[in-house]
Scaffold this active site. Structure first.
Site, short mmCIF file in Angstrom:
data_model
loop_
_atom_site.label_atom_id
_atom_site.label_comp_id
_atom_site.label_asym_id
_atom_site.label_seq_id
_atom_site.Cartn_x
_atom_site.Cartn_y
_atom_site.Cartn_z
N LYS A 1 23.95 63.51 11.73
CA LYS A 1 25.11 64.33 11.97
C LYS A 1 24.88 65.70 12.58
O LYS A 1 23.66 66.14 12.70
CB LYS A 1 25.77 64.52 10.48
N SER B 1 29.64 57.20 14.08
CA SER B 1 30.12 58.46 13.88
C SER B 1 29.84 59.40 14.79
O SER B 1 30.58 60.72 14.78
CB SER B 1 29.58 58.95 12.23
#
Length: 213
Positions: free
Chosen positions: A171, A132
Site C-alpha cells: 500500500k 488494490s
C-alpha cells in the site's frame, strides 16, 4: 559490494568491468581490461581477476572469452532474488515468518538494463497478488522490486507488516499522527488504518516489472 581489502589496481579493474558492461551489455575480454587499465600483460590481469573472484566480486567462466560476471551482494549483477508473494488487496497472512528478510529466494529475476542504476544491491522482488494498487499501474501478476529502508515518507509505496495480525500488504504509506493510513490505489477499495506500534515497514518499492509487457 564493498571494495574493502582490494588494491587500487583491483578496484580499477572492477570499475572498468562494471562500466564496460553497463555501456555495452556484455563483459570485456582480458585484453580489453589490460589495455584500459594499462596493465603490462594478460597474466597480470588474470592474477587480479582471480583475487576478485576469490573475494566474491566476480564470477568467471574460463571457457568463454567474455565469461566475467560482476556479482552484487554475492549474486549476479542485474539480478534480484524473488522472495515470494505480496497481497495488493486485503492483508495476506505470511506463514511462520515475521519478516520478508528471513525468506529464502524462490527464484532469481533478471532486471532490465535500464533499471540497473536504480536497483540497489540489497533489493529483493515480490510477486503481486490482487489489484488494490492498479491505479498506480501495479496489477495482479506484476513484480515489485523492494529496497529495505529505515524510514519512508508519505506517499511511498511500501511493504507493510501488521505485527499483531502477522499479515503483510502492499500500500501507499501516510503518517497521520496517531494512526498510519495504508492507502490502496484503487477507487473501489477503502484504506486500512493501523496503530503505529502495530506496523513495521519492511521496504519501499523502487521499481515495478509489469507482467503484460
Amino acid at each position: 559490494m564493498a571494495k574493502k581489502g582490494l588494491s587500487a589496481r583491483q578496484k580499477r579493474i572492477l570499475e572498468f568491468i562494471q562500466d564496460f558492461y553497463e555501456e555495452r551489455s556484455y563483459p570485456p575480454t582480458i585484453r580489453d581490461i589490460q589495455q584500459a587499465c594499462s596493465i603490462s600483460s594478460t597474466s597480470v590481469v588474470d592474477y587480479n581477476l582471480r583475487i576478485l573472484e576469490r573475494s566474491g566480486h566476480i564470477r568467471r567462466d574460463r571457457e568463454v572469452s567474455r565469461g566475467i560476471e560482476v556479482l552484487v551482494g554475492g549474486r549476479r549483477r542485474g539480478r534480484v532474488p524473488v522472495l515470494g508473494y505480496i497481497a495488493a488487496g486485503e492483508p495476506s497472512p505470511v506463514p511462520t515468518q515475521e519478516s520478508w528478510s528471513d525468506f529464502e529466494a524462490i527464484d532469481e529475476l533478471e532486471v532490465p538494463q535500464g533499471l540497473l542504476g536504480e536497483v540497489p544491491a540489497d533489493a529483493y522482488a515480490l510477486r503481486v497478488k490482487g489489484t488494490s494498487m492498479i491505479d498506480a499501474l501495479v496489477d495482479d501478476g506484476d513484480v515489485v522490486i523492494v529496497r529495505p529502508v529505515d524510514s519512508v515518507k508519505n506517499g511511498d509505496m511500501v511493504v507493510a507488516w501488521l505485527q499483531t495480525e502477522k499479515e503483510v500488504t502492499l500500500k501507499r504509506f501516510y503518517n497521520e499522527g496517531e494512526r498510519i493510513r495504508l492507502q490502496p490505489a484503487n477507487s473501489t477499495m477503502s484504506p486500512i488504518y493501523v496503530d503505529p506500534e502495530n506496523l513495521e515497514v519492511q521496504g519501499k518499492v523502487v521499481a515495478v516489472l509489469r507482467s503484460n509487457l
